[in-house]
Design a protein around this motif. Structure first.
Motif, short mmCIF file in Angstrom:
data_model
loop_
_atom_site.label_atom_id
_atom_site.label_comp_id
_atom_site.label_asym_id
_atom_site.label_seq_id
_atom_site.Cartn_x
_atom_site.Cartn_y
_atom_site.Cartn_z
N ALA A 6 -14.90 21.37 42.72
CA ALA A 6 -15.03 20.68 41.44
C ALA A 6 -16.45 20.45 40.94
O ALA A 6 -16.61 19.92 39.84
N ASN A 7 -17.49 20.78 41.72
CA ASN A 7 -18.84 20.78 41.15
C ASN A 7 -19.71 21.78 41.90
O ASN A 7 -19.24 22.45 42.83
N GLU A 8 -20.98 21.90 41.50
CA GLU A 8 -21.81 22.99 41.99
C GLU A 8 -21.96 23.03 43.51
O GLU A 8 -21.58 24.04 44.14
N PRO A 9 -22.52 22.00 44.16
CA PRO A 9 -22.70 22.11 45.61
C PRO A 9 -21.38 22.23 46.36
O PRO A 9 -21.30 22.93 47.38
N THR A 10 -20.34 21.58 45.86
CA THR A 10 -19.03 21.66 46.50
C THR A 10 -18.47 23.07 46.40
O THR A 10 -17.96 23.63 47.39
N ALA A 11 -18.56 23.67 45.22
CA ALA A 11 -18.03 25.02 45.02
C ALA A 11 -18.83 26.06 45.81
O ALA A 11 -18.26 27.03 46.32
N VAL A 12 -20.14 25.85 45.93
CA VAL A 12 -20.96 26.78 46.73
C VAL A 12 -20.55 26.71 48.19
O VAL A 12 -20.35 27.73 48.86
N GLY A 13 -20.44 25.48 48.74
CA GLY A 13 -20.00 25.34 50.12
C GLY A 13 -18.62 25.91 50.34
O GLY A 13 -18.35 26.58 51.36
N MET A 14 -17.73 25.68 49.39
CA MET A 14 -16.38 26.23 49.46
C MET A 14 -16.41 27.76 49.49
O MET A 14 -15.74 28.40 50.32
N GLY A 15 -17.20 28.35 48.62
CA GLY A 15 -17.29 29.81 48.57
C GLY A 15 -17.83 30.40 49.86
O GLY A 15 -17.33 31.42 50.35
N ARG A 16 -18.84 29.76 50.42
CA ARG A 16 -19.41 30.25 51.68
C ARG A 16 -18.40 30.16 52.81
O ARG A 16 -18.33 31.05 53.66
N ALA A 17 -17.60 29.09 52.82
CA ALA A 17 -16.57 28.95 53.85
C ALA A 17 -15.50 30.03 53.71
O ALA A 17 -15.01 30.57 54.72
N ILE A 18 -15.15 30.35 52.48
CA ILE A 18 -14.15 31.40 52.24
C ILE A 18 -14.66 32.73 52.77
O ILE A 18 -13.93 33.49 53.44
N VAL A 19 -15.93 33.04 52.52
CA VAL A 19 -16.52 34.29 53.01
C VAL A 19 -16.55 34.30 54.54
O VAL A 19 -16.19 35.30 55.18
N GLN A 20 -17.00 33.20 55.14
CA GLN A 20 -17.09 33.13 56.60
C GLN A 20 -15.73 33.29 57.26
O GLN A 20 -15.62 33.84 58.36
N ALA A 21 -14.68 32.80 56.59
CA ALA A 21 -13.32 32.90 57.14
C ALA A 21 -12.67 34.24 56.81
O ALA A 21 -11.54 34.50 57.26
#
Length: 315
Positions: A220-235
């Motif tokens: 729902a915001n910039e740092p949250t979405a960036v962390g979310m995206g990185r986790a998706i890639v790592q998984a």
């Protein structure tokens, strides 16, 4: 509409408006939630562009190291009032904690423009304008995008940021209400990163592990979405679930290009800064301004990311 005269008349300081804007250099203080985010740095660039169009004004920019350091932001606002700034553009980190300081600015004859996140209900008399994305409508837009991609049923998670902040209440509330009213999609959890990228990464990693069949996720915001995206890639989950983000820095843009994120909703952060300082100048000149000014949102996908509309808001 509101005019700064409403504020100044209360304290008998109407004479302040008799000083032409060009007579002396006056400081417009821009205080945001944190200086460590590209989103707020883009607000800074907008404010700098806005003050360059004004005669007789300077602009200062400040904010805490973290959005959760509310006490530091309160101190910054109080310090700006103490040094007698001409006006204040404020993105409040907490809807309640900043009200006394904004009231103090009001009582000191300092016009205040709120940007991004609303103050608590009842504080409207203490500021003259609110410039923001319509966060409720933006949340609904992202929910509609999620339903269109996932379908009427499934499981999704919400990765939110700071609970209780005005923008979060509208954005995540709008998203949640729309999902519940227009689908049978189950929201399995709502987690709060405190706007910390690393926290969002860890929370998303745990969520993906706990719900291996998850159909969608919303950051729902910039740092949250960036962390979310990185986790998706790592998984290794890119492409296997619908991921939506909010805001538009370079990391999020690349996630869209790479197919990690289906779409991002991008606010007019530059416009918040630019129009914020310009609105202060209008108030100081005795002009009336709209009480709410919508700075807009653009839904950016892989198909339109290079369009002029998208490029005008990405940063």
């Amino acid at each position: 509409m509101k005019s700064v005269f409403r504020c100044l008349a209360l304290v008998g300081a109407v004479a302040v408006t008799a000083i032409p804007a060009t007579a002396i250099a006056q400081e417009i203080a821009v205080i945001v939630k944190t200086t460590s985010s590209n989103f707020w740095q883009n607000v800074n660039r907008g404010a700098q562009a806005g003050v360059e169009t004004l005669d007789g004004y300077t602009m200062s920019f400040d904010g805490p190291a973290s959005e959760s350091d509310i006490a530091a932001q309160v101190n910054m606002v109080d310090n700006a009032i103490n040094r007698g700034v001409a006006g204040l553009v404020l993105a409040p980190s907490d809807p309640e904690a900043l009200v006394p300081s904004v009231q103090r600015a009001y009582e000191s004859g300092i016009p205040v423009v709120i940007i991004d996140s609303a103050l608590a209900q009842g504080a409207e008399d203490y500021y003259q304008a609110f410039l923001s994305t319509d966060n409720n409508a933006a949340g609904q837009l992202m929910a509609q995008t999620m339903i269109n991609a996932v379908g009427p049923e499934g499981q999704i998670a919400i990765m939110s940021y700071v609970p209780g902040v005005g923008s979060e209440i509208g954005r995540v509330g709008g998203f949640t209400d729309y999902i519940e009213a227009n689908s049978n999609i189950e929201i399995v959890n709502t987690l709060y990163s405190q706007s910390q990228m690393a926290t969002a990464l860890n929370q998303t990693t745990d969520t993906l592990s706990a719900y291996p069949e998850l159909d969608g996720i919303f950051g729902a915001n910039e740092p949250t979405a960036v962390g979310m995206g990185r986790a998706i890639v790592q998984a290794g989950r890119e492409g296997s679930l619908v991921a939506l983000g909010f805001d538009g820095n370079e990391d999020l843009q690349q996630f869209v290009r790479d197919g990690v994120l289906e779409a991002i909703a991008v606010q007019g952060s530059f416009q918040m800064g630019e129009m914020g300082v310009q609105t202060i100048a209008k108030l100081l000149a005795g002009e009336e301004v709209e009480e709410f000014i919508n700075t807009g949102v653009v839904l950016v996908t892989k198909n339109n990311i290079d369009s002029e509309q998208a490029q005008n808001v990405l940063y």
